[in-house]
Each structure stands twice: as structure tokens, then as C-alpha cells.
Design a protein around this motif. Sequence first.
Motif, PDB file in Angstrom:
ATOM      1  N   PHE A 159       0.841  -1.206   0.000  1.00 28.09           N
ATOM      2  CA  PHE A 159       0.000   0.000   0.000  1.00 28.09           C
ATOM      3  C   PHE A 159       0.875   1.255   0.000  1.00 28.09           C
ATOM      4  CE2 PHE A 159      -2.190   3.413   2.331  1.00 28.09           C
ATOM      5  CZ  PHE A 159      -3.264   3.604   1.478  1.00 28.09           C
ATOM      6  N   LEU A 160       1.914   1.270   0.830  1.00 28.18           N
ATOM      7  CA  LEU A 160       2.795   2.434   0.904  1.00 28.18           C
ATOM      8  C   LEU A 160       3.527   2.666  -0.413  1.00 28.18           C
ATOM      9  CD1 LEU A 160       4.352   1.960   4.479  1.00 28.18           C
ATOM     10  CD2 LEU A 160       2.664   3.675   3.782  1.00 28.18           C
ATOM     11  N   ILE A 161       4.073   1.603  -1.002  1.00 32.78           N
ATOM     12  CA  ILE A 161       4.844   1.777  -2.232  1.00 32.78           C
ATOM     13  C   ILE A 161       3.927   2.169  -3.382  1.00 32.78           C
ATOM     14  CG2 ILE A 161       4.792  -0.588  -3.140  1.00 32.78           C
ATOM     15  CD1 ILE A 161       7.872   1.701  -2.895  1.00 32.78           C
ATOM     16  N   ALA A 196      11.654 -15.129   2.132  1.00 34.73           N
ATOM     17  CA  ALA A 196      11.444 -14.387   0.891  1.00 34.73           C
ATOM     18  C   ALA A 196      10.447 -15.068  -0.035  1.00 34.73           C
ATOM     19  CB  ALA A 196      12.782 -14.205   0.169  1.00 34.73           C
ATOM     20  N   TYR A 197      10.422 -16.425  -0.053  1.00 34.50           N
ATOM     21  CA  TYR A 197       9.539 -17.110  -0.986  1.00 34.50           C
ATOM     22  C   TYR A 197       8.065 -16.955  -0.605  1.00 34.50           C
ATOM     23  CZ  TYR A 197       9.153 -21.011   2.365  1.00 34.50           C
ATOM     24  OH  TYR A 197       8.907 -21.776   3.474  1.00 34.50           O
ATOM     25  N   VAL A 198       7.810 -16.515   0.625  1.00 37.86           N
ATOM     26  CA  VAL A 198       6.440 -16.210   1.034  1.00 37.86           C
ATOM     27  C   VAL A 198       6.126 -14.738   0.795  1.00 37.86           C
ATOM     28  CG1 VAL A 198       4.804 -16.163   2.956  1.00 37.86           C
ATOM     29  CG2 VAL A 198       6.451 -18.042   2.769  1.00 37.86           C
ATOM     30  N   ILE A 199       7.082 -13.873   1.125  1.00 36.80           N
ATOM     31  CA  ILE A 199       6.865 -12.428   1.005  1.00 36.80           C
ATOM     32  C   ILE A 199       6.706 -12.001  -0.459  1.00 36.80           C
ATOM     33  CG2 ILE A 199       7.961 -10.170   1.298  1.00 36.80           C
ATOM     34  CD1 ILE A 199       6.897 -11.248   3.875  1.00 36.80           C
ATOM     35  N   THR A 200       7.573 -12.502  -1.333  1.00 40.64           N
ATOM     36  CA  THR A 200       7.595 -12.014  -2.709  1.00 40.64           C
ATOM     37  C   THR A 200       6.264 -12.193  -3.438  1.00 40.64           C
ATOM     38  OG1 THR A 200       9.973 -12.464  -2.793  1.00 40.64           O
ATOM     39  CG2 THR A 200       8.841 -12.109  -4.883  1.00 40.64           C
ATOM     40  N   PRO A 201       5.612 -13.363  -3.382  1.00 40.50           N
ATOM     41  CA  PRO A 201       4.299 -13.461  -4.030  1.00 40.50           C
ATOM     42  C   PRO A 201       3.262 -12.522  -3.420  1.00 40.50           C
ATOM     43  CG  PRO A 201       5.191 -15.638  -3.621  1.00 40.50           C
ATOM     44  CD  PRO A 201       6.070 -14.674  -2.885  1.00 40.50           C
ATOM     45  N   LEU A 202       3.329 -12.311  -2.105  1.00 43.94           N
ATOM     46  CA  LEU A 202       2.374 -11.408  -1.465  1.00 43.94           C
ATOM     47  C   LEU A 202       2.537  -9.973  -1.956  1.00 43.94           C
ATOM     48  CD1 LEU A 202       2.509 -12.685   2.245  1.00 43.94           C
ATOM     49  CD2 LEU A 202       0.645 -13.003   0.618  1.00 43.94           C
ATOM     50  N   MET A 203       3.745  -9.634  -2.400  1.00 45.11           N
ATOM     51  CA  MET A 203       3.994  -8.269  -2.875  1.00 45.11           C
ATOM     52  C   MET A 203       3.201  -7.950  -4.141  1.00 45.11           C
ATOM     53  SD  MET A 203       8.097  -8.081  -2.109  1.00 45.11           S
ATOM     54  CE  MET A 203       8.348  -6.595  -3.080  1.00 45.11           C
ATOM     55  N   ASN A 204       2.679  -8.992  -4.804  1.00 43.14           N
ATOM     56  CA  ASN A 204       1.858  -8.744  -5.986  1.00 43.14           C
ATOM     57  C   ASN A 204       0.529  -8.087  -5.640  1.00 43.14           C
ATOM     58  OD1 ASN A 204       3.565  -9.827  -8.090  1.00 43.14           O
ATOM     59  ND2 ASN A 204       3.172 -11.845  -7.239  1.00 43.14           N
ATOM     60  N   LEU A 205       0.230  -7.985  -4.349  1.00 46.69           N
ATOM     61  CA  LEU A 205      -0.937  -7.215  -3.932  1.00 46.69           C
ATOM     62  C   LEU A 205      -0.835  -5.772  -4.411  1.00 46.69           C
ATOM     63  CD1 LEU A 205      -3.549  -7.088  -2.218  1.00 46.69           C
ATOM     64  CD2 LEU A 205      -2.121  -6.606  -0.222  1.00 46.69           C
TER      65      LEU A 205
END
Length: 309
Positions: free
Chosen positions: A22-24, A239-248
Amino acid sequence: MIAARAGGVVLTGVALTAIYTFLISGADAITKMFAASYAAPQLFALSGAVVAGLAMMVNRRGPARRDMRTKCPRAMGIRVTATVFGAVAFFYAFRLLPFAEVFLFIAMIPLFTALLSGPVLGEAVRPQAWAALMLGVVGLLCLFPGGFETIQMGHLVALAAVLLGTASMMASRYIGVRDDNLLSQVFYPNLGLMVVSLAVLPFVYTPMALADLGWAVVYATVLFFARWVLVAAFKALPAYVITPLMNLQFVWMVVLGAAVFGETPSSFVYLGAGIVITAGIWLIYDQAAARNEIRPIWLPKKARVFPAE
């Protein structure tokens, strides 16, 4: 008790990642707003100074205070150069393209990074990296349903931004395994952004309203805290959990694009985003499986790999 703590860590990591996206996305929206009226140096001269200053302040007040020296000055020079020109390229990509379309280019950076990790960092490049990159390219091609003659200058600028962003990320990874002073990687690129912007500013400056000046400060502050939140998220989850979530981030960009800029993405943009996101998730999980960080569910039960105890 242990399970409850683990669940709490997972929820914290997910929440932090959602906050980061949201911030980015908010910072990108401010960039697009500025791009409509001002040249890039008017935003980056101030934002670079604010972010570099905040990095210095956090460094001095932290428990492990140190100077901003880096063990990899050449790699840092490459990172600074790529970051400066990449930021400018993305700035003008936001001016020339609809908000949500830029996401497809942003999402390509991890794919290019994985592919270039072989020749640059000497890491093994699995065949899946090539396959994921090709799938990502298919996603990008969804932006041109009318054929290549519909390619605009904005798409070429965004592609240049992706290549520069990839160079910056590769330099960051090179530095990261040799120097644990992470704040230096925040400080020097933003210092470079400030210096270059100030040098160009006299030639492109136009008077700014006080409100716009305030938005520039908000942009810099939001950008700094977004990076900080992301670091905290990576501490909570792998990282393998965070990175896909970043597609939000795509969801936020669609919402902000509609609410702030009155943009409505076409069905081809949604299709392309879905393909690029799928390629990124496939690549990240395959890399994690190769490092024995997760169980690759596509392997037979007897061949499944478990993380070392």
C-alpha cells in the motif's frame, strides 16, 4: 504456545507486506501525480535528500552505529547509477502510461534478476528461470493486443526502467553478500539521486505550489518507511512467502488508478498481470524448493525435500 507464536509471526509478516504494498503504491501514485506537471529532478532532489537524511539519522540512533562506508565501492557505484537513471525512467513511464500497466513492467524485475544471477553472480540458473521469464514476456505482450505497432514511447521507457532496476538489484545482491551495512544501500543511491537532480534542477525548475512541495516530502517519507516495513516483513517471513504477497501492489494500483486518475484497466491488462504474477510465483517457489526451504509439491511423496533441522 509455540504454534500460537508461529501463527502470530505469520500474521505479522503478511500484515507488514500488505502495508508495504500500500505504501509503495501510494508513493508511485504521488510520482505519477508529479510527472503530470513537473520534471523528475523537482521530486527527486527533495526526496533523495529526505531519504538519505533519514537513513543517516536511523544509522546514528541504532544499536549498531557505524559510518556509511561500503566494502564494495564499484558495485555501489553501479547501484547508484542504475538507481538514479532507473528512477527517472520510471518517473516518465508513469507520465506516459496508465498506472496499472506500469505494474507489469515492475513485476518483470525479479524475473530478469533471476536470469542474470548466473553470469553476474555465478549462481546456477535453473531452466525454470528461462521458462518463467518467457511466461512473463507473454504477460507483457498482452499489453499489445493490436500488434507491435501499438507499442508507445512509454512502453520503451518502462522497459528501460526495468533493465536499470534489474542492474540496481543485481548490484544490491552482490553487495549484500559482502557487506552487512544495509543502510548504506539506502543512503548512497538516494544521495546520488539528490546530487544529480540538484545539478539538473536549474535547467528544468518550474515554481511549485506549497501543497506540491508538501506532497514531495510525503513521497520521500512514505518511500523510506515502505522500505523499512519491507525489511521487517523479511525478518518475519522467508522471501519465498513475502515475494508473491507483494503482488498485492497490482490491486492497490488498480484502485488508486481508478480513484485518483480515473483510469480503468482493460481486460488485457488484467490477463497480462495474472500471467506475470504466475511467472513470478512459479520462479520464487521453484528457487525456494531448490534451496530446500519448502516442499516442492510437484515431486513424488518419496522424493520430497524437507528443510534441514
